[in-house]
Design a protein around this motif. Sequence first.
Motif, PDB file in Angstrom:
ATOM      1  N   ILE A 274       0.962  -1.058   0.006  1.00 41.56           N
ATOM      2  CA  ILE A 274       0.136  -0.077   0.131  1.00 41.56           C
ATOM      3  C   ILE A 274       0.940   1.122  -0.102  1.00 41.56           C
ATOM      4  CG2 ILE A 274      -1.841   1.290   1.288  1.00 41.56           C
ATOM      5  CD1 ILE A 274      -2.597  -1.481   2.557  1.00 41.56           C
ATOM      6  N   GLU A 275       0.886   2.022  -1.138  1.00 34.90           N
ATOM      7  CA  GLU A 275       1.480   3.070  -1.030  1.00 34.90           C
ATOM      8  C   GLU A 275       0.601   4.389  -0.753  1.00 34.90           C
ATOM      9  OE1 GLU A 275       4.521   3.039  -4.760  1.00 34.90           O
ATOM     10  OE2 GLU A 275       3.029   1.856  -5.186  1.00 34.90           O
ATOM     11  N   VAL A 276       0.933   5.057  -0.013  1.00 35.93           N
ATOM     12  CA  VAL A 276       0.128   6.373   0.477  1.00 35.93           C
ATOM     13  C   VAL A 276       1.045   7.662   0.013  1.00 35.93           C
ATOM     14  CG1 VAL A 276      -1.108   7.597   2.126  1.00 35.93           C
ATOM     15  CG2 VAL A 276      -0.791   5.034   2.327  1.00 35.93           C
ATOM     16  N   TYR A 277       0.436   8.348  -0.755  1.00 41.36           N
ATOM     17  CA  TYR A 277       0.958   9.844  -1.048  1.00 41.36           C
ATOM     18  C   TYR A 277       0.438  10.712  -0.341  1.00 41.36           C
ATOM     19  CZ  TYR A 277       2.875   7.625  -5.477  1.00 41.36           C
ATOM     20  OH  TYR A 277       3.541   6.709  -6.209  1.00 41.36           O
TER      21      TYR A 277
ATOM     22  N   GLY B  58      -6.721  10.458   6.951  1.00 40.67           N
ATOM     23  CA  GLY B  58      -6.760   9.273   6.055  1.00 40.67           C
ATOM     24  C   GLY B  58      -5.825   8.465   6.735  1.00 40.67           C
ATOM     25  N   LYS B  59      -4.750   8.721   7.369  1.00 46.33           N
ATOM     26  CA  LYS B  59      -3.780   7.794   7.828  1.00 46.33           C
ATOM     27  C   LYS B  59      -4.527   7.141   8.964  1.00 46.33           C
ATOM     28  CE  LYS B  59       0.613   7.478  10.243  1.00 46.33           C
ATOM     29  NZ  LYS B  59       0.129   7.095  11.589  1.00 46.33           N
TER      30      LYS B  59
ATOM     31  N   GLN C  15      -8.715   7.466  -3.872  1.00 47.49           N
ATOM     32  CA  GLN C  15      -8.482   8.885  -3.829  1.00 47.49           C
ATOM     33  C   GLN C  15      -9.246   9.562  -2.798  1.00 47.49           C
ATOM     34  OE1 GLN C  15      -9.456   9.960  -7.706  1.00 47.49           O
ATOM     35  NE2 GLN C  15      -7.357  10.040  -8.462  1.00 47.49           N
ATOM     36  N   GLY C  16      -8.609  10.307  -1.895  1.00 45.88           N
ATOM     37  CA  GLY C  16      -9.561  11.201  -0.804  1.00 45.88           C
ATOM     38  C   GLY C  16      -9.851  10.274   0.429  1.00 45.88           C
TER      39      GLY C  16
ATOM     40  N   ILE D 100      -4.105   6.707  -2.232  1.00 45.11           N
ATOM     41  CA  ILE D 100      -3.474   5.552  -1.782  1.00 45.11           C
ATOM     42  C   ILE D 100      -3.595   4.428  -3.133  1.00 45.11           C
ATOM     43  CG2 ILE D 100      -4.070   3.279  -0.222  1.00 45.11           C
ATOM     44  CD1 ILE D 100      -5.383   5.165   1.312  1.00 45.11           C
ATOM     45  N   VAL D 101      -2.442   3.769  -3.560  1.00 45.42           N
ATOM     46  CA  VAL D 101      -2.274   2.970  -4.447  1.00 45.42           C
ATOM     47  C   VAL D 101      -1.889   1.737  -4.036  1.00 45.42           C
ATOM     48  CG1 VAL D 101      -0.811   2.460  -6.701  1.00 45.42           C
ATOM     49  CG2 VAL D 101      -1.479   4.768  -5.884  1.00 45.42           C
TER      50      VAL D 101
END
Length: 230
Positions: A3-6, A17-18, A188-189, A179-180
């Motif tokens: 999980i990548e979180v920008y 969001g975290k 998104q969001g 999040i990807v």
Amino acid sequence: MTIEVYADIVCPWCYIGKRRLERALRNFRGTDGVRIVYRPFQLDPGAPATGTPARRHLGQKLGSQVGTVLERTSRMAAREGIEMNFDHALIGNTLDAHRVLRLAEAEGKQAGVLEQLFAAYFTHGRDITDHAVLADAAAAAGLDRRHVLDMLAGSTGVREVTAEIAAAHARGVSSVPTIVVNGRHAIQGVQEIPALLDALERARDEAGAGDAETGDTTPNPAGVAGTCTI
């Protein structure tokens, strides 16, 4: 599952969001195989080099709506156990903070350092452009304070963080949090917990089935309300 979180440190939705992602993962089956990486993103690369009052800075962007927006954001944050004090927050350039997060990733303590950085900015009104403040936040999450200060005194990580931010733009990231999951599914969001769980479960199931589809995006149902944009 990766999980990548920008995210950016001065984005309130990223903090919210975290917390929601962490709550979702507590209810997600198979979390032993989940790896979370926080990727750098800068909402304002031209932000002041030293901290300036956030409310005044945001007022220049949001105009007369600034009070309403910040109050609504603070209420949502409170539901996640987050205290946001925009009247005391000092906004500034976040490049050095992202350098610290890169170091924290290498030491396996990135999530803890990010939590400390968010709290320093949003709750305690600390100047996140100040190297001492960054080192304090990192040390609170288990990093060696002197090592962090030595890193910040030089240029270590500048090129790498800048390259990652450029790669984010090339990937189509223009708002945070984004999040990807497994390099394919973009969320998104700020999402509600059931939506996050659904997206994570679909990504896990498709990975297990060897699904080759890419580019699935879970849109942000609240439009721009749950993201910070450049």
